[in-house]
Structure formats: C-alpha cells, structure tokens
Design a protein around this motif. Structure first.
Motif, PDB file in Angstrom:
ATOM      1  N   SER A   1       0.842  -1.198   0.000  1.00 45.92           N
ATOM      2  CA  SER A   1       0.000   0.000   0.000  1.00 45.92           C
ATOM      3  C   SER A   1       0.878   1.250   0.000  1.00 45.92           C
ATOM      4  CB  SER A   1      -0.912   0.005   1.232  1.00 45.92           C
ATOM      5  OG  SER A   1      -1.605   1.231   1.338  1.00 45.92           O
ATOM      6  N   ALA A   2       0.398   2.277  -0.684  1.00 40.77           N
ATOM      7  CA  ALA A   2       1.125   3.550  -0.709  1.00 40.77           C
ATOM      8  C   ALA A   2       0.931   4.327   0.592  1.00 40.77           C
ATOM      9  CB  ALA A   2       0.651   4.405  -1.900  1.00 40.77           C
ATOM     10  N   ASP A   3      -0.113   4.021   1.321  1.00 40.23           N
ATOM     11  CA  ASP A   3      -0.381   4.715   2.587  1.00 40.23           C
ATOM     12  C   ASP A   3       0.533   4.166   3.672  1.00 40.23           C
ATOM     13  OD1 ASP A   3      -2.428   6.131   1.346  1.00 40.23           O
ATOM     14  OD2 ASP A   3      -3.895   4.538   1.780  1.00 40.23           O
ATOM     15  N   PRO A   4       1.019   5.055   4.532  1.00 38.32           N
ATOM     16  CA  PRO A   4       1.887   4.578   5.625  1.00 38.32           C
ATOM     17  C   PRO A   4       1.094   3.719   6.614  1.00 38.32           C
ATOM     18  CG  PRO A   4       1.342   6.897   5.932  1.00 38.32           C
ATOM     19  CD  PRO A   4       0.822   6.540   4.567  1.00 38.32           C
ATOM     20  N   ALA A   5       1.765   2.728   7.122  1.00 41.70           N
ATOM     21  CA  ALA A   5       1.138   1.795   8.069  1.00 41.70           C
ATOM     22  C   ALA A   5       1.957   1.739   9.358  1.00 41.70           C
ATOM     23  CB  ALA A   5       1.035   0.398   7.455  1.00 41.70           C
ATOM     24  N   ARG A   6       1.277   1.314  10.400  1.00 42.28           N
ATOM     25  CA  ARG A   6       1.951   1.109  11.687  1.00 42.28           C
ATOM     26  C   ARG A   6       2.155  -0.393  11.876  1.00 42.28           C
ATOM     27  NH1 ARG A   6       1.117  -0.021  16.999  1.00 42.28           N
ATOM     28  NH2 ARG A   6       2.297   1.240  18.523  1.00 42.28           N
ATOM     29  N   PHE A   7       3.409  -0.796  12.169  1.00 49.19           N
ATOM     30  CA  PHE A   7       3.747  -2.205  12.233  1.00 49.19           C
ATOM     31  C   PHE A   7       3.824  -2.686  13.691  1.00 49.19           C
ATOM     32  CE2 PHE A   7       5.431  -0.666   8.238  1.00 49.19           C
ATOM     33  CZ  PHE A   7       5.062  -1.648   7.335  1.00 49.19           C
TER      34      PHE A   7
ATOM     35  N   GLU B   1       8.252 -13.298  22.576  1.00 47.70           N
ATOM     36  CA  GLU B   1       8.621 -13.419  23.985  1.00 47.70           C
ATOM     37  C   GLU B   1       9.862 -14.309  24.140  1.00 47.70           C
ATOM     38  OE1 GLU B   1       5.673 -14.016  22.768  1.00 47.70           O
ATOM     39  OE2 GLU B   1       4.395 -12.429  23.559  1.00 47.70           O
ATOM     40  N   ASN B   2      10.811 -13.841  24.950  1.00 49.93           N
ATOM     41  CA  ASN B   2      12.029 -14.587  25.293  1.00 49.93           C
ATOM     42  C   ASN B   2      12.888 -14.925  24.084  1.00 49.93           C
ATOM     43  OD1 ASN B   2      11.173 -14.679  28.042  1.00 49.93           O
ATOM     44  ND2 ASN B   2       9.913 -16.471  27.572  1.00 49.93           N
ATOM     45  N   THR B   3      12.760 -14.163  23.019  1.00 46.01           N
ATOM     46  CA  THR B   3      13.583 -14.427  21.829  1.00 46.01           C
ATOM     47  C   THR B   3      14.647 -13.359  21.609  1.00 46.01           C
ATOM     48  OG1 THR B   3      12.044 -13.230  20.365  1.00 46.01           O
ATOM     49  CG2 THR B   3      11.658 -15.608  20.705  1.00 46.01           C
ATOM     50  N   GLY B   4      14.428 -12.166  22.116  1.00 42.01           N
ATOM     51  CA  GLY B   4      15.364 -11.071  21.892  1.00 42.01           C
ATOM     52  C   GLY B   4      15.126 -10.328  20.587  1.00 42.01           C
ATOM     53  N   ILE B   5      14.021 -10.600  19.913  1.00 36.34           N
ATOM     54  CA  ILE B   5      13.704  -9.927  18.643  1.00 36.34           C
ATOM     55  C   ILE B   5      13.312  -8.474  18.922  1.00 36.34           C
ATOM     56  CG2 ILE B   5      12.078  -9.848  16.715  1.00 36.34           C
ATOM     57  CD1 ILE B   5      11.974 -12.881  16.806  1.00 36.34           C
ATOM     58  N   GLN B   6      13.872  -7.563  18.122  1.00 38.87           N
ATOM     59  CA  GLN B   6      13.532  -6.145  18.203  1.00 38.87           C
ATOM     60  C   GLN B   6      12.808  -5.733  16.916  1.00 38.87           C
ATOM     61  OE1 GLN B   6      17.011  -3.793  19.111  1.00 38.87           O
ATOM     62  NE2 GLN B   6      17.801  -5.326  20.559  1.00 38.87           N
ATOM     63  N   PHE B   7      11.659  -5.087  17.092  1.00 36.70           N
ATOM     64  CA  PHE B   7      10.854  -4.686  15.932  1.00 36.70           C
ATOM     65  C   PHE B   7      10.093  -3.426  16.303  1.00 36.70           C
ATOM     66  CE2 PHE B   7       7.060  -5.079  13.136  1.00 36.70           C
ATOM     67  CZ  PHE B   7       7.715  -5.134  11.905  1.00 36.70           C
ATOM     68  N   ASP B   8      10.266  -2.368  15.493  1.00 39.69           N
ATOM     69  CA  ASP B   8       9.588  -1.108  15.818  1.00 39.69           C
ATOM     70  C   ASP B   8       8.388  -0.894  14.920  1.00 39.69           C
ATOM     71  OD1 ASP B   8      10.562  -0.222  13.359  1.00 39.69           O
ATOM     72  OD2 ASP B   8      12.282   0.802  14.246  1.00 39.69           O
ATOM     73  N   SER B   9       7.663   0.181  15.189  1.00 35.15           N
ATOM     74  CA  SER B   9       6.411   0.460  14.461  1.00 35.15           C
ATOM     75  C   SER B   9       6.652   0.893  13.023  1.00 35.15           C
ATOM     76  CB  SER B   9       5.617   1.536  15.214  1.00 35.15           C
ATOM     77  OG  SER B   9       6.377   2.733  15.303  1.00 35.15           O
ATOM     78  N   LEU B  10       7.895   1.207  12.677  1.00 34.12           N
ATOM     79  CA  LEU B  10       8.208   1.579  11.288  1.00 34.12           C
ATOM     80  C   LEU B  10       8.551   0.359  10.435  1.00 34.12           C
ATOM     81  CD1 LEU B  10      10.398   4.744  11.960  1.00 34.12           C
ATOM     82  CD2 LEU B  10       7.957   4.639  11.397  1.00 34.12           C
ATOM     83  N   GLY B  11       8.598  -0.810  11.056  1.00 34.61           N
ATOM     84  CA  GLY B  11       8.864  -2.025  10.302  1.00 34.61           C
ATOM     85  C   GLY B  11      10.310  -2.465  10.329  1.00 34.61           C
ATOM     86  N   ASN B  12      11.151  -1.872  11.188  1.00 32.04           N
ATOM     87  CA  ASN B  12      12.560  -2.254  11.261  1.00 32.04           C
ATOM     88  C   ASN B  12      12.718  -3.473  12.164  1.00 32.04           C
ATOM     89  OD1 ASN B  12      13.652  -0.060   9.659  1.00 32.04           O
ATOM     90  ND2 ASN B  12      13.021   1.275  11.359  1.00 32.04           N
TER      91      ASN B  12
ATOM     92  N   VAL C   1       6.663 -16.110  14.311  1.00 33.35           N
ATOM     93  CA  VAL C   1       6.104 -14.833  14.748  1.00 33.35           C
ATOM     94  C   VAL C   1       5.067 -14.380  13.730  1.00 33.35           C
ATOM     95  CG1 VAL C   1       8.208 -14.178  15.968  1.00 33.35           C
ATOM     96  CG2 VAL C   1       7.912 -13.510  13.586  1.00 33.35           C
ATOM     97  N   ILE C   2       4.270 -13.428  14.136  1.00 32.78           N
ATOM     98  CA  ILE C   2       3.243 -12.862  13.238  1.00 32.78           C
ATOM     99  C   ILE C   2       3.493 -11.361  13.110  1.00 32.78           C
ATOM    100  CG2 ILE C   2       0.799 -12.414  12.882  1.00 32.78           C
ATOM    101  CD1 ILE C   2       0.168 -14.975  14.364  1.00 32.78           C
ATOM    102  N   PHE C   3       3.714 -10.910  11.867  1.00 33.91           N
ATOM    103  CA  PHE C   3       3.869  -9.486  11.571  1.00 33.91           C
ATOM    104  C   PHE C   3       2.495  -8.919  11.232  1.00 33.91           C
ATOM    105  CE2 PHE C   3       8.012 -11.302  10.746  1.00 33.91           C
ATOM    106  CZ  PHE C   3       8.889 -10.353  11.250  1.00 33.91           C
TER     107      PHE C   3
END
Length: 502
Positions: A38-44, A50-61, A82-84
């Motif tokens: 989508s061309a519209d910005p989204a919030r991720f 949990e207990n994995t150490g995964i880092q994920f921000d609302s910009l999709g990084n 995981v579910i994105f």
C-alpha cells in the motif's frame, strides 16, 4: 519459509525475497525492513517474540541476533514463529506469519587464567585442570591435548586434564629464576573445536596453607531425614599437593559419624551422610547441624570450611512400610486359614454325603396304616438266596418292609449336606479369587502406600466374613496364625511378595 496472509483490499506485507533469508545461525545478526504493497503509511507490530530477543519497531525495522543458547546442541535447530501485522488509520490491517530457523553454532571451549602450579623438588607433583577454569559453554565433553614442544622433560598431561611432573634438581633450580609456561590444547567433542590454554609452573617459595573446595559450594544444605547428602571435597596445596598431611571434619552433633567422610584419593574426599528417621524429634520439626571441614599440611598449617545442614523431619517410611506389609500379610493369612478350614470341612461333608447315599445297613422301617396290629410272628422268606427272618403281622394292617434308601440318614438330609457343600465351594472360590487379586495388586510396597489399600482390605474382609459361614457349622480351627510361614502363603497365593518394605 512458512507464510500465511490475512490481507484486506489486496494489501500485503513485503519481506526480503532472497532464498533462505529467514534461516540464520546463533549469534548471527539479521536485519531487514518490512514494507507493504500500500502507498499509505502503516503502523507495524509483531506477536510471538517473547524470550527471543527480537527487536521490531512500528516503522517495520526488524533486528535480531539469536543467543547461543537458543538452539539445542543435540537437535541442532530451533524454529521460531512470529506474526507481523500492519495497521492503517482506516482500521484496515494485514497479518502474515513467518517462521525463522535458527541453526546451532558450536562454540570452542573457554580457558580462563589458571592458578599457578607450584612444584617441589624431586616430588611427584600433580595438577588437575579444574572445570571452574576450563569449560564448554555448550556443555560439550572436553579432551585435553599436550603440545610436546612445550612440555618439560618428564612431564605428562592426560586427556582428563591432569598435569604431572617430577622435576629434577636442575629443573627445579631453574624454576626459581625462570618459571615455565606450558601450553596445551582443549578440544570439545564431537565438533573438535579447539582452544589453547597455558599453565604457569613455579617453584614453591613459602609454606602456604592448603586450599579446600566443597562441591556444591553452598554454605547451607537442606535435606530430609530419609535423604542422603553427598559432598565432594577437593584439596590442593600451593607448595605441592603432596604437602597435604591430613583432612577431616568435626561436627557439633556427635551423631554425624566420622566415617561419613571417605578419601577417594589423597586430594579428593567424599562426604556421604543420611541422618535417619530418629535424628529429628517430631516436636522439633527441623534441626540444624554445623560441620567444619579442615585440611592440615605437613607444617600443620590449617585451612577450614564451615557448612550447615538443616535436617527436616520426615515420615518414617520404613516403619510405615513394615506396618502396611503386616496388614497385607495378616489379611492373606486369614484368607489362607479360612480356605484351609473350608477344604477340611468340604472333605468331611463329602464323607457325610457318601454315607447318606449308601444308607444304613440292617436298618428297616415299617409303615403301617388302615388297621391295628393283632400279632407278630417270625417267618422266613422263601427266596433261599436272600433269606431273611422277618416279622409277620396279623390283622387288617398292611405291612411294608424295606431297607432305608440313600435319600435319608437318621436325622440328616442328603439335600442339606449338598447345600453345605455348594456353599463351601462357593465361599472358598470367592476367598481364593479375592486373596489372589489382593496379593497381586499389593505385592509392591509403593502400591500399599496408595489410599485404596485400606478400602481393598475391607473388600477382602467382607468376602472372608461371608454370612453363610455360620451355616456351615465349621469346627474350631486350632492352627496358630503366627506359625504360618511365607512359603505356605505363597503356595496358596502365588503372587504374594515376601518383601518387608525395608
């Protein structure tokens, strides 16, 4: 890659398109940015981290560096799903699941700075490389290898990491000004990753006290009366391990025996002690004992370590098991004695029944009716083969002569005897079956600790106290139950166990 989309209005999430992008190794960093079609910005957002150490921000990084302990050294791989999710201001959203596969990475052994190996002249010195300083973070078994060019003459390093050396006078003298450094290799198995280590060998210069190490290294141990405490005692001496003269312990409670400490070698001891059920009074609940382990070198330098042992009161399983076994055995003895009584009674009833069927010889009965007897005279029956002298009756009375049939014995009914025989057989069969089941079900002491044990005793006793037993008019059985031995019980109940629970 396992993906599953729940998009709305054709919107989808976009992930890296390279092959195997979601497969990585432990401690390998993975970074990417999630986008949408989508061309519209989204919030991720993300779920399942949990207990994995995964880092994920609302910009999709996305950023993840799996730890070394994520994948098991045996199974080698670990899958993390995981579910994105992407959300838009108009309440539209899209979800997609991704499964990452993390492969195990073997780490080489770790070798920390080792304590100095102090040696004495013309003495067989040994030095055990401790697992406190050389270990494998993955828990792999370790093998030590020597580098021959580094080994002083006469020295030896075993695969278990024990270094031994008996320096000559010249070698010992040179150590005073020039300590020796021995390099070695430690290799993990089965991947055979290697790390080098180094041991410093120096001449002892002062009379230092011995060192004592207790494993586990706690200062307070809590056990129950029926548990066994096992401690390993390791001793070393900076002046040479042979400088250790004596080791032992003292206790503030004399009930802790001296022989609880046994020497496996001159430098390794083992303390093994089980308090026993009488150690703590029931009123106390627990009792704390203090032990002081000590080691003396040849100069009588003393080193000591104190520990405390808290002993909690425990149920005396030995007495309990003995009591339960006696209940188990005594009820089977009662069943055995009843069966023996019933067997003896049946034998007697069988004899009575045979006698009832034969009748009583030379006993006759006279049935008279319709008249009065006017006279009796002796007479002889004409049949010469069966001649008998009988009485003759005059008058209008009809006289019947005959031998008593097998249907009746004087005062005893054949049918009554048969009923008793049937009841005896039925009661005996029920007692045998109930006894067999009880003996088999509770042959082991663990089974007798079950709450159903007493219930099944009541069921067995109900069978043994069958109300029909009174009708059998059994003779008093004189056998003493205390004289019944285990072989006699086992002969009747094959599954009976002679275990006492000790």
């Amino acid at each position: 890659m396992a993906c599953k989309s729940f998009g709305q209005n054709g919107h989808n999430l976009v992930f890296p398109d390279s092959a195997g992008w979601n497969i990585l190794k432990e401690n390998q960093e993975l970074t990417f940015k999630v986008r949408t079609t989508s061309a519209d910005p989204a919030r991720f957002s993300i779920e399942g981290t949990e207990n994995t150490g995964i880092q994920f921000d609302s910009l999709g990084n996305f950023r993840w560096k799996p730890s070394f302990d994520l994948a098991d050294r045996v199974s080698k791989t670990k899958e993390v799903s995981v579910i994105f999710q992407a959300d838009w201001p108009d309440n539209k959203r899209v979800r997609q699941s991704i499964t990452f596969t993390v492969n195990h990475v073997n780490r080489p052994p770790v070798v920390e700075d080792l304590p100095v190996f102090y040696v004495k002249q013309s003495t067989s010195n040994t030095y055990q490389i401790s697992a406190d300083y050389v270990y494998d973070l993955d828990g792999d078994p370790l093998v030590f290898k020597s580098i021959q060019s580094q080994m002083p003459e006469g020295s030896n390093l075993s695969q278990q990491g024990q270094l031994s050396w008996n320096p000559s006078r010249g070698q010992f003298a040179s150590l005073k000004s020039s300590p020796v450094f021995i390099e070695f290799i430690v290799q993990d198995q089965p991947d055979k990753a290697e790390t080098k280590g180094r041991i410093k060998i120096a001449q002892t210069q002062q009379d230092l006290p011995s060192e004592i190490m207790i494993v586990p290294g706690d200062s307070l141990f809590t056990i129950k009366e029926d548990e066994t405490l096992n401690l390993k005692i390791y001793i070393s001496d900076p002046n040479g391990d042979d400088n250790v003269n004596n080791a032992g312990f003292v206790s503030n409670d004399k009930r802790v025996p001296i022989y609880a400490l046994k020497g496996n070698t001159a430098l390794q001891y083992e303390f093994t002690w089980s308090p026993g059920y009488d150690f703590v009074d029931d009123v106390q609940g627990s009792l704390t004992t203090e032990l002081t382990f000590f080691v003396l070198d040849k100069s009588n330098n003393r080193t000591q370590r104190k520990i405390r042992i808290r002993v909690n009161d425990a149920e005396n399983l030995i007495k309990k098991d003995n009591h339960l076994f006696q209940k188990y055995r005594s009820n089977l003895v009662e069943a055995l004695m009843l069966i023996q009584q019933l067997d003896a009674n049946q034998k007697k009833l069988n004899q009575d029944y045979k006698q009832a069927r034969k009748g009583k010889k030379n006993r006759s009965i006279v049935n008279a009716s319709l008249g009065a007897v006017t006279g009796l005279t002796p007479m002889v029956v004409d049949n010469p083969d069966q001649s008998k002298i009988v009485s003759g009756v005059g008058g209008t009375t009809v006289l019947t002569l005959g031998t008593l049939e097998a249907t009746e014995v004087i005062g005893r009914s054949k049918e009554a005897i048969m009923d008793k025989i049937k009841n005896t057989i039925d009661i005996r069969n029920r007692a045998q079956a109930a006894g067999d089941e009880f003996a088999r079900k509770y042959a082991l002491k663990l089974a007798r600790r079950n709450s159903e044990f007493d219930k099944d005793i009541e069921k067995l006793r109900a069978v043994l106290n069958d109300q029909r037993i009174v009708l059998l008019e059994l003779d008093a059985y004189s056998k003493n139950a205390s004289r019944v031995d285990d072989k006699e019980i086992k002969k009747v109940f094959l599954d009976y166990a002679e275990e006492t629970g000790k």
